[in-house]
Enzyme design. Sequence first.
Site, PDB file in Angstrom:
ATOM      1  N   ASP A  50     -33.360 128.190  73.548  1.00  0.00           N
ATOM      2  CA  ASP A  50     -32.177 128.869  74.091  1.00  0.00           C
ATOM      3  C   ASP A  50     -32.675 129.775  75.206  1.00  0.00           C
ATOM      4  OD1 ASP A  50     -29.657 130.483  74.317  1.00  0.00           O
ATOM      5  OD2 ASP A  50     -29.138 129.495  72.439  1.00  0.00           O
TER       6      ASP A  50
ATOM      7  N   ASP B 192     -34.534 127.290  79.711  1.00  0.00           N
ATOM      8  CA  ASP B 192     -33.306 127.067  80.464  1.00  0.00           C
ATOM      9  C   ASP B 192     -33.100 125.555  80.541  1.00  0.00           C
ATOM     10  OD1 ASP B 192     -31.283 126.724  82.306  1.00  0.00           O
ATOM     11  OD2 ASP B 192     -32.225 127.931  83.885  1.00  0.00           O
TER      12      ASP B 192
ATOM     13  N   ASN C 255     -27.119 120.726  71.921  1.00  0.00           N
ATOM     14  CA  ASN C 255     -26.045 121.649  71.554  1.00  0.00           C
ATOM     15  C   ASN C 255     -25.781 122.703  72.630  1.00  0.00           C
ATOM     16  OD1 ASN C 255     -24.301 123.280  69.584  1.00  0.00           O
ATOM     17  ND2 ASN C 255     -25.960 124.720  70.047  1.00  0.00           N
TER      18      ASN C 255
ATOM     19  N   TYR D 164     -15.111 123.235  81.928  1.00  0.00           N
ATOM     20  CA  TYR D 164     -15.558 123.012  80.552  1.00  0.00           C
ATOM     21  C   TYR D 164     -14.984 121.711  79.999  1.00  0.00           C
ATOM     22  CZ  TYR D 164     -16.538 123.879  75.617  1.00  0.00           C
ATOM     23  OH  TYR D 164     -16.988 123.767  74.328  1.00  0.00           O
TER      24      TYR D 164
ATOM     25  N   LYS E 154     -17.431 118.477  79.141  1.00  0.00           N
ATOM     26  CA  LYS E 154     -17.509 117.903  77.801  1.00  0.00           C
ATOM     27  C   LYS E 154     -17.060 116.447  77.792  1.00  0.00           C
ATOM     28  CE  LYS E 154     -19.309 121.299  75.512  1.00  0.00           C
ATOM     29  NZ  LYS E 154     -20.734 121.182  75.117  1.00  0.00           N
TER      30      LYS E 154
END
Length: 251
Positions: free
Chosen positions: A38, A61, A87, A156, A160
């Site tokens: 992360d 990153d 994720n 977003y 996705k």
Amino acid sequence: MNISFDGRTVIVTGAAHGFGRAISLAFAARGATVWACDVQEAGLQETARQGGDLVHVRTVDVSNRDAVRAFVQEASGGSRVDVLVNNAGGVLGQVGRPVEEISEDDWHAIFRVNVDGAFYFSQAVAPLMKAANFGRIVNISSGAGLGVSLTGIQAYASAKAAQIGLTRQLAHELGAWGITVNNVAPGFVRSNPTTERQWESYGEEGQRRLVQGIAMKRLGSPDDIAHAVLFFASDFAGWVTGQILSVDGGK
């Protein structure tokens, strides 16, 4: 169903909180060696603390291709990654605005984390999985990728949806090497500071409407998402690929 990952090496991105932490801990609890990354160092350290000796964390990153390759090299020891969970993602603090107000940087920032990161990691692990003639890639998208975003964030929803397209394409490209590629599309889950702010913004009436729109009349948890990932990563899903599983309590 008894699922074990003893001896497996698993990479989980976006593991500082929420889904990523739950997924990392779920794999570790079942014997996997987990490499979690992360950009949020403090959250990563808490994930490592909860996961114990089987969870190794690094600040990465995911939009930096060279950093991704270096991390995969370290996690694999140059030889093996059994499971990759893409994720990392989210809205990066953005809020819904009219389309004409969206800057080029805001649009691309969300794509870099949600789509580019998943592509770079998949690209990095593919040669290792091909050599082993085995692999599991699980992407975490969103109900926004199948419909519309509750937040109204155009990038977003688009990112996705793009990630779902990547899932289907890679499933067909990599299947000949025993590699499955699947996608979990969560519904609304209170899993991190961003979703907590979103939940609070609805007010009592909006919260009630959201829950009433769910068939099971309750919100889910990060563990619900982790359990779907475990299935896709397990031997029980060996002939399941290119699929999108909505984990949303029923719509």
